[in-house]
Structures are given as C-alpha cells and as structure tokens.
Write an enzyme that holds these catalytic residues in place. Structure first.
Site, PDB file in Angstrom:
ATOM      1  CG  ASP A   1      42.694  38.768  45.893  1.00 51.09           C
ATOM      2  OD1 ASP A   1      43.524  37.931  46.241  1.00 51.09           O
ATOM      3  OD2 ASP A   1      42.939  40.010  45.847  1.00 51.09           O
TER       4      ASP A   1
HETATM    5  C1  BGC Z   1      46.405  39.326  46.743  1.00 48.70           C
HETATM    6  C2  BGC Z   1      46.454  38.572  45.370  1.00 48.70           C
HETATM    7  C3  BGC Z   1      47.421  37.262  45.132  1.00 48.70           C
HETATM    8  C4  BGC Z   1      46.377  36.314  46.240  1.00 48.70           C
HETATM    9  C5  BGC Z   1      46.924  34.687  46.238  1.00 48.70           C
HETATM   10  C6  BGC Z   1      45.792  38.138  47.813  1.00 48.70           C
HETATM   11  O1  BGC Z   1      45.932  38.256  48.869  1.00 48.70           O
HETATM   12  O2  BGC Z   1      45.632  40.032  46.812  1.00 48.70           O
HETATM   13  O3  BGC Z   1      47.167  39.384  44.505  1.00 48.70           O
HETATM   14  O4  BGC Z   1      47.255  36.895  44.117  1.00 48.70           O
HETATM   15  O5  BGC Z   1      46.417  36.846  47.704  1.00 48.70           O
HETATM   16  O6  BGC Z   1      48.145  34.943  46.771  1.00 48.70           O
END
Ligand code: BGC
Length: 711
Positions: free
Chosen positions: A243
């Site tokens: 993530d």
């Molecule tokens: C979120 C993800 C997301 C990623 C990219 C993160 O803060 O938890 O779900 O895909 O950001 O934007």
C-alpha cells in the site's frame, strides 16, 4: 435422515483435494527470458515503482504498467461512478459483478492505466470502520465470491486487479501503526478466508499488502502472512504491491514477501546500495529474483487494449447495479411501491435527497479518499424522482443542512428549527413523505493523514438532527418512507417503528437517483440483501463489548487485541442470541416466493443440496437463496451457522427455478489452534437453506463419521 447419513459417508470417502492451478509455461518462459537479461541493479529497480501510480516504466524488455484507483470506479479523470463496494456485495449477484468488473476493466484501460486498485475485501469487524463502504461486508464467503467475480470480469479485459488490503486493515484510526494481535484461528477462518476464496476463484494478478502490522510485524514484512499463507497455502503467484507508503525496510520487505514498493520515483543511489547488500550476502539474491519474477508475471499478463469509458452501457450497468443493491428493510402495509398513477404530492426531505456523493466540490480526499470517483454527471434521488413523477408533484424541503457542503452539519440551530418546521409542513400537506437520511463521505472515508487517531465513526447514530426530523415527519404523515444513503449500518431504534418503509440504498453511484426512483415506484424490485448485520445498538457487536484495547487499540503504534476472535458479524449475533434489527442476508421483495423440493444427495465430486423457488406473487422479483452450515448442537467455540453458498434468482410471476449447491467436507471445517490445520471433526452437522441468517426454510442434520484435515 438415515439416507442423508449414508450419503454423507459416501461423499467423504470419494472426495479428494483439487490440484493447484496449472503453470502457464508460455508466461514462465517469457519471464525467464527477461530475467536472464536483467542485471542485479535492474532487478532491484523493479522492486519499486516508477512514479506515484506507475509500477513499471516501459523498456525494451518490460511493458509499462501503471495503476488507477478503484474500487467503485476509476479515480483520476472523469469516469463511470458505480455504487460503492458494499452495494456491490448487497447484490449477491455473481454474474452481475462479473459484468461490473469487465466494465471497470474497460474504464481502467481507457484511462491509460493497466491495473485497477481493487477490489477491497477487508471484513466489517466494526460498523464504525471508515472504509466499510469500500469493502464487501462481514462474511468471508460473500466477500470472497463477489470479489472473485469482479476480478474475473476485470481481468478478462486484459487489465489487472489488485486485491486489497492484505490483511487486517479493518479500521482507519491508526491504520499505519496499529499492530493486530490476533489468534491464528480468527486470522485463517475469518479475516483471510475472504482473500483465500477471492484468490482461488478469481486468480488476481496482484495483491496489495496493507499498512498495519500483524503480531508486531508490518504486513509488507510479514513472512507468515505472505510466504506461509498467501504464497504457500493460497498458491498466489502474482505481484504483492505495498500500500502507498507501507514499505518500511528493504531487507525486511524482500524477506517478508512484498514484491514492489509503491509509490516511488526511483532512486539509483538506493538501488546501488541494495545491490551492494545483496552482493555482501546480507539480502538474499534468490528472494530478489523471486520477487522480480512475480512482478514480471504481472507485467506480462496485462494486455494493452484500448478500453472504453463513460459509455451508455456502463452507465446503464451502474443503474442496474444500484437497483440490484437496494435493500427493502421494512414495508409495513405495503407502503411501497408507490403508485405513480395515483400519487399527487410527495414531500422529499433531507439533504441526501439532493446531495452528490461523487462529484461534490472539494478534493479527492474529501470525497472518501482514494476510492473517490468523478463521473461526468450524478443523478440525485431528487432528480430521479422529479424525472419519474414530474417536478410539479414534488415538494423538496432539506430539513437541515450538511455544512460545509462536504461536511456533516451539526444542525445549524439558528436556521435549524426553521428548516425542520418547513420540512414538517411539507410532509403534512403531502400524501407521502420520503426522508433521505444517512451520511456522506466526510464521515465515511479512509485515513487522510499519517498516524490519524480519529478516523472511524464515533457511534452508530445518524449524524445531526436526522432522528428528530424523521420522528417529526412521521408524526404528521403516516405514509413516511426513509431511504438511507450511507456506507454502513446506522442505529434506527429511535424511529424505525414510526415509519412505514425503510430502504437501504448505500452510496448508489452516478445513476443512483434513477435506480432509487425505479425501486420506490415499483418499476423494479428491490434486489439487495444485507451483506452486514444491522444491530440495534453498537454494543450488540462483540468487538464493542470489550474495551479500547480491543478497538480501536491503545494508541500510536499500540497493540490491538483481537479478543473478539472469530465472533464477527452474524456469527456473534447468533452465538449470543442477540436479536439484530435486520439480519445478515435479509431483504424484502415486492413479490412472494415459495420454497419446495429440498433434497440432499451425494454426487461424484461432492454433495448437493437442492431447493426449488417459485414466484407466487404478481410481480417480477428476485430472491437470494442462501446455504448455511453449522454444528447440529450449539458449541461454545463454533458459530451457530456460516454462509457457504448462495444464488440469486430473478423470477417472473408464476416462474420457478431449482437451485443446486455443492458442498465438500472442507465446508464444515474450522481452524484448529491445537493441530495448526483445518479440521472437520467427526460429529453431527446442520445444512440449512435460508433467506437470511435468521430465516431458515429447510434444515437437515447429518453425521460426519471420520475426522478430516486440510492445510
Ligand atoms: C489506500 C489504497 C489506495 C492507495 C493508492 C492508499 O492510501 O489505502 O487503498 O489504493 O492509497 O491511492
């Protein structure tokens, strides 16, 4: 009964575990060829992204891959906004989700990206979780199967999915520091089971490691999570994307089984340092190569066809998805559907009647976070009803304000009482009052900054003066209907018995207003069933009976004890004998169904349970047939019942359809902490055909004579 017993024994005798998916030799040889040409430094450069959303930059060896955010639509740019993921789960409609996945794949490709960051299937441990709306409910089987359909549809277009957030990102407060202290049984049986099913049935090309820690170790550095379970048990062979910002330590992440750090702008100096650590034997070259192999599989699997976005077909699918997700919770005296030929005046009340939840002004983060979508238009419920009934028949009174536009107003009590009085007056002079209540994305959203202690909801209440507004409206208009626009269960105890009908419409996407009008006016049957239990009070949930150590944890970087164990959702309500307000799997239809011909039989590869469902009403409608299993006698340490299979039927009046479910002995198994494997102990088990976790139509009890175990 005797027949059932012997059939089950036969079945146990015949069953054999299925073989792992076959290796794609053509893909492996492409990967091998690329690997052979890469220097160590070039391999290491493939362990991190090449931009904020760019995983691999195109070279002569490797196709470029960038991602766009999901899960309910493509984030960056103007794209189709589908209803939120909890609404997708509420459809219980596997073929429909496959179509949605395909549309999402086409939209992803049209955006120039080759991967959509979705679906997301962390289970609803608490109804307060900020991202509950982005997830697929509280049950591993439902979430897993719906996600698998989404993944199959999406990847059929050549775009990749990215199944997230692996694992246990079940709350947003402290999401990037909390350490989940969980027993192996709850981990395997509940929280990872949705991922197992999604991976085995959907075969995603990528998974996303979550922000949080598990038993002290970051998910991105957690070899038990990634190597033992994700790769070893689930057989996942794709890329494991961190993530955004969740990769903390190069050596630990490489050893822990995360394969690519996101986001990254690339840093040659750092790549050289890692290479030096590899040459010095401090970081294993074998593990580096293995991680690159997984990333290359992803790069070679995606295909770059052109895609399509914002087509009338996709918008029609968004509308159909919303219709199929709307759950009719209460319909006293057939308050619904409204008869458009007879209604003269409808009072439409509440800011959520006119609120746009996808294209509201403000930043992406104010719209819920990374899941925000910005479609070219959004039909509000007020617009949908005005189109269907004609504006002259509608009297709109907000009743209170959401202020600022992206926030929930605590009622502006200077203007508040006057706004409520105006709504009550409108309700009094109309035949029907429809209150659009609920929340918005200033409440339902992900963590918007690091180490945020305060993201999840504080309580289950409808924010602002909504409860009072509903009670006041219902007091002057006996035909009051409440439509909820929200992402998670809310408390209804102060008003639910005072209104005629209650409809759960979730965040319904860009076509939501049209879909809601179709359902309220009876052009369509409300197709949804609850993917989560609606409790009466917050303390009905096990997790909220156990104190701050259990939720939300005791502070920055602190441990969070999952003492609620396997008692998630209806598993706890049934075990404790707590009456839910509305049970898991529940939802009414405008028509009536009759169940018959229940039968259980052994087959070559398992065991089948059958039932026939007939639409005995006068309208077309849908029913979701649900199969649950459980021990015949209540046990202290096993759920009363667990969903194992389901099928949604769409039936015209007079039509009937037979459903057949297959079960394997594995469907009765639980994780044994003692032996460290899945076990179906010898004993007596129930099989139930039901229309919710509390409405069992048929039940049979059988005997498993020989204990079985699985990895
Ligand atoms: C979120 C993800 C997301 C990623 C990219 C993160 O803060 O938890 O779900 O895909 O950001 O934007």
């Amino acid at each position: 009964m005797r027949r059932f017993l012997s059939l089950l024994s036969v079945f146990l005798f015949l069953w054999k575990p299925s073989a792992r998916g076959a290796v794609d030799l053509a893909l492996e040889s492409k990967v091998d060829a690329a690997l052979a040409k890469l220097s160590l430094e070039e391999k290491i450069a493939l362990l991190h992204g090449a931009g904020t959303m760019e995983l691999f930059r195109e070279t002569s060896l490797i196709p470029g891959v960038s991602a766009n955010d999901g899960p309910q639509g493509v984030r960056a740019g103007a794209f189709t906004a589908f209803p939120s993921a909890i609404a997708m789960a509420a459809t219980w409609d596997v073929p429909l989700l496959e179509k949605i996945g395909q549309a999402l794949g086409e939209e992803t490709l049209a955006s120039g990206a080759k991967m959509l960051l979705g679906p997301a299937i962390n289970l609803m441990r608490t109804p307060l979780g900020g991202r509950t709306y982005e997830y697929m409910g509280e049950d591993p089987r439902l979430a897993g199967r719906m996600a698998a359909a989404y993944i199959r549809g999406l990847q059929s277009t050549g775009a990749s999915s990215c199944l997230k957030h692996f694992a246990l990102n079940n709350q947003e407060s402290w999401r990037d520091s909390v350490s989940v202290e969980i027993g192996e049984r709850a981990l395997r049986e509940v929280y990872l089971e949705s991922f197992r099913i999604a991976i085995e049935e959907g075969k995603p090309w990528a998974v996303m490691n979550a922000y949080n820690r598990i038993r002290g170790e970051w998910c991105t550095a957690n070899a038990h999570l990634n190597r033992d379970i994700l790769y070893g048990v689930f057989g996942f062979d794709g890329a494991n994307v961190s993530d955004w910002g969740a990769w903390h330590d190069d050596k630990k992440a490489i050893e822990g089984g995360c394969t690519i750090e996101m986001p990254s702008s690339g840093d040659l100096e750092r790549d050289r340092k890692i290479a030096a650590r590899v040459r010095a034997g401090e970081i294993s070259e074998k593990l580096v190569t293995e991680a690159v192999r997984r990333n290359l599989r992803l790069a070679f699997r995606v295909k770059g066809s052109k895609g399509a976005a914002n087509t009338p077909e996709h918008q029609a699918l968004a509308r159909r998805l919303s219709v199929e997700s709307i759950v009719l919770l209460k319909n006293a005296g057939s308050a619904l559907p409204l008869d458009a030929t007879k209604v003269r005046r409808v009072a439409v009340i509440g800011p959520n009647a006119a609120a746009e939840h996808t294209i509201i002004s403000g930043t992406m983060l104010q719209k819920g976070g990374s899941g925000a979508v910005r479609p070219p238009y959004e039909i509000t419920p007020l617009q949908g009803l005005a189109k269907a009934l004609g504006e002259q028949r509608i009297d709109y009174a907000p009743g209170y304000v959401f202020a600022p536009p992206t926030g929930v107003a605590p009622a502006d009590f200077k203007n508040g009482p006057a706004a409520i009085e105006a709504a009550v007056a409108a309700a009094k002079s109309a035949e029907i009052a429809i209150v659009f209540a609920g929340t918005n994305h200033s409440i339902d959203h992900e963590a918007l900054k690091l180490h945020d202690p305060d993201v999840d909801k504080k309580d289950l209440e409808l924010p602002g003066p909504q409860g009072e507004l509903i009670r006041r409206v219902a007091a002057v208009n006996p035909r009051t209907i409440v439509v909820l626009i929200n992402g998670a269960p809310v408390r209804m105890e102060d008003w639910q018995d005072k209104v005629g009908a209650i409809v759960e419409a979730w965040y319904p996407g860009m076509e939501g207003g049209n879909a809601i009008a179709e359902v309220l006016l009876g052009a369509a049957d409300p197709g949804g069933r609850l993917p989560v239990t609606f409790g009466k009070n917050l303390t009905d949930w096990r997790v909220h009976q156990l104190g701050a150590e259990v939720f939300p944890g005791t502070g920055k970087g602190g441990d969070e004890k999952y003492d609620d164990g396997i008692w998630v959702g209806y598993r706890w309500f049934d075990h404790a004998g707590t009456e839910p307000r509305y049970p898991f799997g529940f939802g009414l239809s405008y028509t009536k169904f009759e169940f018959s011909n229940f039968a259980v039989a052994a087959s070559k590869d398992g065991w089948t349970a059958k039932a026939t469902v007939k639409n005995i009403g006068s309208r077309a409608g849908s029913e979701v047939v649900q199969l649950y299993t459980g021990p015949a006698d209540k046990l202290a340490d096993a759920p009363v019942r667990e969903l194992k299979a389901f099928q949604k039927l769409h039936l015209k009046p007079g039509m009937s359809q037979a459903v057949t479910f297959t079960l394997s002995p594995r469907d009765f198994a639980h994780w044994s902490e003692k032996t460290g494997d899945w076990r179906t102990p010898a004993g007596r088990y129930r099989i139930e055909i039901a229309t919710s976790s509390r409405d069992v139509k048929f039940q049979m009890v059988g005997d498993v004579r020989k204990e079985r175990s699985w990895r």
